[in-house]
Design a protein around this motif. Sequence first.
Motif, mmCIF file in Angstrom:
data_model
loop_
_atom_site.group_PDB
_atom_site.id
_atom_site.type_symbol
_atom_site.label_atom_id
_atom_site.label_comp_id
_atom_site.label_asym_id
_atom_site.label_seq_id
_atom_site.Cartn_x
_atom_site.Cartn_y
_atom_site.Cartn_z
ATOM 1 N N ASP A 112 50.327 -82.241 -69.258
ATOM 2 C CA ASP A 112 49.549 -81.065 -69.227
ATOM 3 C C ASP A 112 48.373 -81.213 -68.630
ATOM 4 O O ASP A 112 47.533 -82.138 -69.189
ATOM 5 C CB ASP A 112 49.341 -80.471 -70.678
ATOM 6 N N PHE A 114 45.837 -78.977 -68.439
ATOM 7 C CA PHE A 114 44.889 -78.147 -69.246
ATOM 8 C C PHE A 114 44.375 -78.716 -70.494
ATOM 9 O O PHE A 114 45.237 -79.309 -71.207
ATOM 10 C CB PHE A 114 45.572 -76.819 -69.471
ATOM 11 N N ASP A 115 43.154 -78.672 -70.643
ATOM 12 C CA ASP A 115 42.583 -78.947 -72.194
ATOM 13 C C ASP A 115 42.097 -77.800 -72.648
ATOM 14 O O ASP A 115 41.136 -77.066 -72.356
ATOM 15 C CB ASP A 115 41.354 -79.908 -71.892
ATOM 16 N N GLU A 116 43.094 -77.170 -73.613
ATOM 17 C CA GLU A 116 42.805 -75.971 -74.311
ATOM 18 C C GLU A 116 41.586 -75.967 -75.156
ATOM 19 O O GLU A 116 41.028 -74.828 -75.350
ATOM 20 C CB GLU A 116 44.101 -75.599 -75.056
ATOM 21 N N LYS A 117 41.368 -76.849 -75.792
ATOM 22 C CA LYS A 117 40.269 -77.092 -76.867
ATOM 23 C C LYS A 117 38.999 -76.850 -76.233
ATOM 24 O O LYS A 117 38.016 -76.280 -76.670
ATOM 25 C CB LYS A 117 40.301 -78.258 -77.603
ATOM 26 N N ASN A 118 38.736 -77.345 -74.936
ATOM 27 C CA ASN A 118 37.558 -77.320 -74.198
ATOM 28 C C ASN A 118 37.518 -76.304 -73.166
ATOM 29 O O ASN A 118 36.481 -76.374 -72.273
ATOM 30 C CB ASN A 118 37.288 -78.860 -73.479
ATOM 31 N N THR A 120 39.148 -76.215 -70.199
ATOM 32 C CA THR A 120 38.703 -77.197 -68.756
ATOM 33 C C THR A 120 40.279 -77.381 -68.255
ATOM 34 O O THR A 120 41.311 -77.569 -68.847
ATOM 35 C CB THR A 120 38.128 -78.099 -68.940
ATOM 36 N N VAL A 121 40.193 -77.730 -66.933
ATOM 37 C CA VAL A 121 41.472 -78.283 -66.355
ATOM 38 C C VAL A 121 40.870 -79.769 -66.005
ATOM 39 O O VAL A 121 39.566 -80.078 -65.664
ATOM 40 C CB VAL A 121 41.488 -77.567 -64.981
ATOM 41 N N ASN A 122 41.636 -80.747 -66.474
ATOM 42 C CA ASN A 122 41.124 -82.178 -66.301
ATOM 43 C C ASN A 122 41.480 -82.446 -64.461
ATOM 44 O O ASN A 122 42.448 -82.813 -64.042
ATOM 45 C CB ASN A 122 42.268 -83.197 -66.848
ATOM 46 N N LYS A 162 47.687 -69.549 -65.647
ATOM 47 C CA LYS A 162 47.387 -70.937 -65.636
ATOM 48 C C LYS A 162 47.730 -71.233 -64.484
ATOM 49 O O LYS A 162 47.094 -72.127 -63.622
ATOM 50 C CB LYS A 162 48.123 -71.705 -66.781
ATOM 51 N N GLU A 375 41.597 -71.529 -82.555
ATOM 52 C CA GLU A 375 42.523 -72.626 -81.975
ATOM 53 C C GLU A 375 43.555 -72.072 -81.838
ATOM 54 O O GLU A 375 44.464 -71.590 -82.797
ATOM 55 C CB GLU A 375 42.143 -73.759 -83.335
#
Length: 386
Positions: A112, A114-118, A120-122, A162, A375
């Motif tokens: 994945d 995607f960083d859902e917690k922050n 952002t897309v890596n 997304k 969350e």
Amino acid sequence: MSNDTFTSWENLVKKQLKTDDINAVLRKENLEGIDVKPFYTDVQQPLVNLPKIEESTHLVAKYHESLEEDVFAFLLNENVENLEQKTIFVNNVDLAGHISPKEEVQYFSLIDVFDEKNATVNDQLVKELLAKQFKRNICIDIALHQNSGASISQQLGIALAKAKELTEIYGTEILEKLIFKLAVGGNYFFEMAKIRAFKILFNQLSKEFNLNLTPYIFAETSLRNKSVSDSENNLIRSTLELAAAMIGGADAVYSNNYQIGNSTDNSEEISFKQQIVLAYESIINVFEDASNGSYYVEDITKQIAEKSWTYFVETEENGGYLELLKQGNIQKDIFDHAIEEQKWVEEGKIKLIGVNLYPKLEVKKSVEELYNNTEIKPVRWAEMFE
């Protein structure tokens, strides 16, 4: 069905149920907001055959040396040499960084980006994966959302949102490099329709960019409806989930271990062999769109597609997926649906044999202890009783 035949059938059902209103007795509630009729006699505007990318659904096993000879698709967490002529789904960032595929090997990334917690897309990870000679480089994971309690329309709307985020950053050519990881829950026909609806939706999204694409769908069994106790029931549930995925037209299927928190070599082998039984005994992995023409499945497929597209459009109008994650709106949407589901489990409207039915276990954790509205957090229904 002719009018005479239908009237005779209806009168017989009224007599059996001792009611003049069979709709009130037979109609079932659902949390998806989908209108399900007690019976279907036709379908308006039948859907075209919905294609899949793989000719036969890949049966994916977690890699084990003993399976090398007989299994053609592996989920890989660590490097294994000499897997020529195999299809490999890479589930580990470090491993992806070290792989240099040979032409005859099909590699897919399930990592994945995607960083859902922050929210952002890596970006670095995306660029590294795009540089690889993989069949499909970028995974959009919405199994996370299903396991966290998102509704079907939220899951599919988020998948589109997304994908749209990635096109805005990396261009429309990324749409042909995507693999969508879905978790298939226990509502058999709804989950079948979910996969079919997503094919319609992604194709519609691609047409917005003057393309005509079919999504690559990797479907795994859900964790949402599994319990620590009574693991044999988990096995039955996941078998139905795999069947729904294959009939719905997934390109690859994977069985999560049916023994929650107690994985063994034996339970891993049994989990994979569920797929083998379905594919070799029922031969349901070879059909392109097996449920096409089923009035019920056609109807709910259309409804799910419409509701999901609406959720996607609303997400875009309000700033897109990442923006709404930053604001906490996505988390709140999923939270609201998840706790409604959990209440249905607590009240027995959603039945889990061995958890809230035969025997009925004592509630040990509250909804507030299990969920957090800030969350996206995977929670199994049975955790309330464990």
